[in-house]
Write an enzyme that holds these catalytic residues in place. Sequence first.
Site, PDB file in Angstrom:
ATOM      1  N   ARG A  93      87.979-122.836-135.720  1.00 30.38           N
ATOM      2  CA  ARG A  93      89.192-123.618-135.854  1.00 30.38           C
ATOM      3  C   ARG A  93      88.954-125.078-136.192  1.00 30.38           C
ATOM      4  NH1 ARG A  93      90.811-119.950-133.473  1.00 30.38           N
ATOM      5  NH2 ARG A  93      88.909-120.227-132.314  1.00 30.38           N
ATOM      6  N   THR A  94      88.160-125.731-135.371  1.00 29.37           N
ATOM      7  CA  THR A  94      88.071-127.185-135.510  1.00 29.37           C
ATOM      8  C   THR A  94      87.461-127.570-136.855  1.00 29.37           C
ATOM      9  OG1 THR A  94      87.870-127.325-133.131  1.00 29.37           O
ATOM     10  CG2 THR A  94      87.295-129.285-134.360  1.00 29.37           C
TER      11      THR A  94
ATOM     12  N   LYS B 162      64.142-129.488-138.086  1.00 28.37           N
ATOM     13  CA  LYS B 162      62.874-130.172-138.412  1.00 28.37           C
ATOM     14  C   LYS B 162      62.635-131.341-137.474  1.00 28.37           C
ATOM     15  CE  LYS B 162      63.511-129.280-143.352  1.00 28.37           C
ATOM     16  NZ  LYS B 162      63.851-129.979-144.596  1.00 28.37           N
TER      17      LYS B 162
ATOM     18  N   ARG C 222      80.405-132.249-134.264  1.00 32.13           N
ATOM     19  CA  ARG C 222      80.394-131.495-132.997  1.00 32.13           C
ATOM     20  C   ARG C 222      78.950-131.310-132.593  1.00 32.13           C
ATOM     21  NH1 ARG C 222      83.752-126.221-131.577  1.00 32.13           N
ATOM     22  NH2 ARG C 222      85.273-127.886-131.338  1.00 32.13           N
TER      23      ARG C 222
ATOM     24  N   HIS D 256      86.950-133.967-126.312  1.00 38.53           N
ATOM     25  CA  HIS D 256      87.323-133.313-127.578  1.00 38.53           C
ATOM     26  C   HIS D 256      88.659-133.925-128.022  1.00 38.53           C
ATOM     27  CE1 HIS D 256      87.909-130.498-130.694  1.00 38.53           C
ATOM     28  NE2 HIS D 256      87.728-129.360-130.071  1.00 38.53           N
TER      29      HIS D 256
HETATM   30  C1  NCD Z   1      87.619-125.646-127.767  1.00 40.26           C
HETATM   31  C2  NCD Z   1      86.278-126.327-127.808  1.00 40.26           C
HETATM   32  O1  NCD Z   1      85.518-126.134-128.746  1.00 40.26           O
HETATM   33  O2  NCD Z   1      86.033-127.073-126.890  1.00 40.26           O
HETATM   34  N1  NCD Z   1      87.972-125.002-128.951  1.00 40.26           N
HETATM   35  C3  NCD Z   1      88.442-125.671-130.016  1.00 40.26           C
HETATM   36  O3  NCD Z   1      88.052-126.760-130.342  1.00 40.26           O
HETATM   37  N2  NCD Z   1      89.442-125.104-130.697  1.00 40.26           N
HETATM   38  C4  NCD Z   1      87.749-124.762-126.596  1.00 40.26           C
HETATM   39  C5  NCD Z   1      86.791-123.637-126.452  1.00 40.26           C
HETATM   40  O4  NCD Z   1      85.824-123.509-127.199  1.00 40.26           O
HETATM   41  O5  NCD Z   1      87.007-122.852-125.533  1.00 40.26           O
END
Ligand code: NCD
Length: 305
Positions: A51-52, A80, A101, A129
């Site tokens: 998703r993100t 590396k 991320r 987040h």
């Molecule tokens: C969340 C995350 O990555 O922290 N998901 C997301 O960003 N849509 C929550 C999760 O992974 O459970």
Amino acid sequence: MRHLMTPLDLSVEELEKLMDMAEKIKADPEKYSHVCDGKIIATLFYEPSTRTRLSFEAAMLHLGGKTMGFHSADSSSATKGESVADTIRIISCFADIAAMRHPKEGAPMVAAEHSTIPVINAGDGGHQHPTQTLTDMMTIRALKGHFNGMTIGLCGDLKFGRTVHSLIRALLRYDDVKFIMISPEELKIPDYIRDEIKKKGAEYKEITKLEDAMEKLDILYMTRVQKERFFNEEDYVRLKDYYILDMKKMELAKDDMIVLHPLPRVNEIAVEVDNDPRAKYFEQVQYGMYIRMALICMLLNIEIR
Ligand code: NCD
């Protein structure tokens, strides 16, 4: 130049403005489909995501820009031994903005310190987040109209669930928001978040049974038990199905309560709940793309009228 590491990097006024921008884009996406022509977003994902990452990429594509990046540490020079600081210096030569991320708390912050382009924290370990929070806030505002006076239940893995930590931070700036935190003893919110709640003097409760909270809630925020942050498999197996929201529990809730979830869902919401009009977690994903479009524009100083 600005970065986004935690929701608190935006003032309440800026957050409201960002949500207004996102609403404008949502109402007429065509109008904004070229505002990022020639711009590139780099999505630097050292940890899996559907998703993100795709939401950031879709956001940039819908604004007319382009995307590049990697979707796992294995497919980057991290294998590396390259540091995050060096990687972002390189990426700064190629892209206009980056979303990162990382499994380590604070890694996007290190990147921001060495970057000449805006960096967005797209989730750092069990810490924060912020763009999920922007998504959550926009969904709540669109569906409930406001934040003041809301009672929100946060249920599941409150220890490792970074979306919960960021959301609490953002909501604490509004008046009279009440938190009911529902988790097993082992997965309670970290002390630093509890301290922030206490410092603000917000009303909160920590309980273990979801049924005990249902009737009081305006919003129920369900979360997945964060398997990847556990040190041993046994604990995960013991806790993973601790909460399952089903129609029986939904019957206890108000008619206008909304159910949110950052997704991915594992077992914590029974599929039967998806058809209940109060289930809003798929709608939430839509808001996520529009708020990321607005954020990209804000950080690139592109005006949305
Ligand atoms: C969340 C995350 O990555 O922290 N998901 C997301 O960003 N849509 C929550 C999760 O992974 O459970």
